[in-house]
Design an enzyme around this catalytic site. Structure first.
Site, PDB file in Angstrom:
ATOM      1  N   GLU A 115       0.840  -1.205   0.000  1.00  0.00           N
ATOM      2  CA  GLU A 115       0.000   0.000   0.000  1.00  0.00           C
ATOM      3  C   GLU A 115       0.872   1.251   0.000  1.00  0.00           C
ATOM      4  OE1 GLU A 115      -2.429   2.638   3.195  1.00  0.00           O
ATOM      5  OE2 GLU A 115      -1.964   0.563   3.689  1.00  0.00           O
ATOM      6  N   ASP A 174       0.650   3.847  -3.143  1.00  0.00           N
ATOM      7  CA  ASP A 174       0.244   5.237  -2.939  1.00  0.00           C
ATOM      8  C   ASP A 174       1.147   6.166  -3.747  1.00  0.00           C
ATOM      9  OD1 ASP A 174      -1.103   7.449  -1.338  1.00  0.00           O
ATOM     10  OD2 ASP A 174       0.978   7.739  -0.749  1.00  0.00           O
ATOM     11  N   ASP A 177      -7.099   1.145   0.661  1.00  0.00           N
ATOM     12  CA  ASP A 177      -5.753   0.638   0.940  1.00  0.00           C
ATOM     13  C   ASP A 177      -5.391  -0.530   0.026  1.00  0.00           C
ATOM     14  OD1 ASP A 177      -5.568   2.511   2.940  1.00  0.00           O
ATOM     15  OD2 ASP A 177      -5.832   1.097   4.587  1.00  0.00           O
ATOM     16  N   GLU A 223      -4.546   0.524  -3.511  1.00  0.00           N
ATOM     17  CA  GLU A 223      -3.170   1.017  -3.595  1.00  0.00           C
ATOM     18  C   GLU A 223      -2.171  -0.136  -3.518  1.00  0.00           C
ATOM     19  OE1 GLU A 223      -3.695   5.514  -1.754  1.00  0.00           O
ATOM     20  OE2 GLU A 223      -2.970   3.905  -0.455  1.00  0.00           O
TER      21      GLU A 223
END
Length: 223
Positions: free
Chosen positions: A44, A48, A116, A119
């Site tokens: 994650e 991101d 989450d 990502e």
């Protein structure tokens, strides 16, 4: 034995993910509530950054707006709510690996978890395909949002606040500099200023409307 079920592997590939290391993708779909050591958290973190750079590169190439408006759009595109919406659209909920408690608490429909995991999947794509392959996938999955109006309808005060933060400026300061007319037909003049950038002012029937218009004018002038 496969690290993931065949239905999940098929779904990942049909969705455009490049699956080679099945353990990697199992990790991307695994929530901490399962009690397993390998969960999506590190992926994650990576995803991101992938999403941020991929959307920024697209906006730079295709949207001629000023930096403030680009930041406003990107903030909307990479928000947890947007990531969760994309996750729902491609069918992530059916393939999440959750513990019993998280499942019972509605984890499959949680914006936090879905955002989450979305990502994390982008992070896994980066590990498998590098930036070019992961950016291409972002551009496809976020295509309608990138080409549409996502992030363009934000309240002017929110847009200005985000612009100031992105530009590493002090928060905008609003002040009432004038009030005219009787109570039933008052007119307020508000000034908004950002230190070392500039200011704008506007007049409206209420303080709130004057602040909103002043923020809009500020963004038009400096954003």
């Amino acid at each position: 034995m496969s690290a993931l079920g065949q239905a999940t592997l098929d779904w990942l590939r049909e969705s455009g993910f490049a699956v080679r290391d099945e353990a990697l993708w199992r990790r991307a779909l695994t929530h901490g509530s399962t009690g397993e050591r390998d969960t999506y958290e590190r992926l994650e973190f990576l995803g991101d950054r992938v999403l941020g750079l991929a959307t920024a590169a697209w906006l730079y190439a295709h949207d001629g707006a000023a930096e403030g408006r680009l930041s406003q759009r990107q903030n909307a595109l990479v928000s947890r709510e947007t990531c969760a919406a994309v996750a729902r659209r491609i069918g992530v909920p059916a393939h999440l690996r959750l513990g019993t408690q998280a499942r019972d608490d509605g984890g499959r429909d949680s914006d936090n978890i879905l955002g989450d995991v979305m990502e994390a999947l982008l992070g896994a794509q980066f590990v498998e395909e590098g930036f070019e392959g992961s950016a291409a996938l972002v551009h496809r999955l976020w295509g309608e949002l990138l080409a549409g109006a996502a992030g363009q309808g934000k309240h002017p005060k929110s847009a200005l606040q985000e612009w100031a933060a992105a530009a590493r400026r002090r928060p905008p300061e609003y002040s009432v500099i004038g009030r005219e007319g009787p109570d039933h037909a008052a007119r307020f003049t508000v000034r908004v200023a950002v230190h070392n950038v500039g200011e704008a002012q506007a007049t409206a029937p209420s303080k709130q409307e004057a602040e909103k218009e002043a923020a809009r004018l500020f963004m038009e002038k400096y954003g």
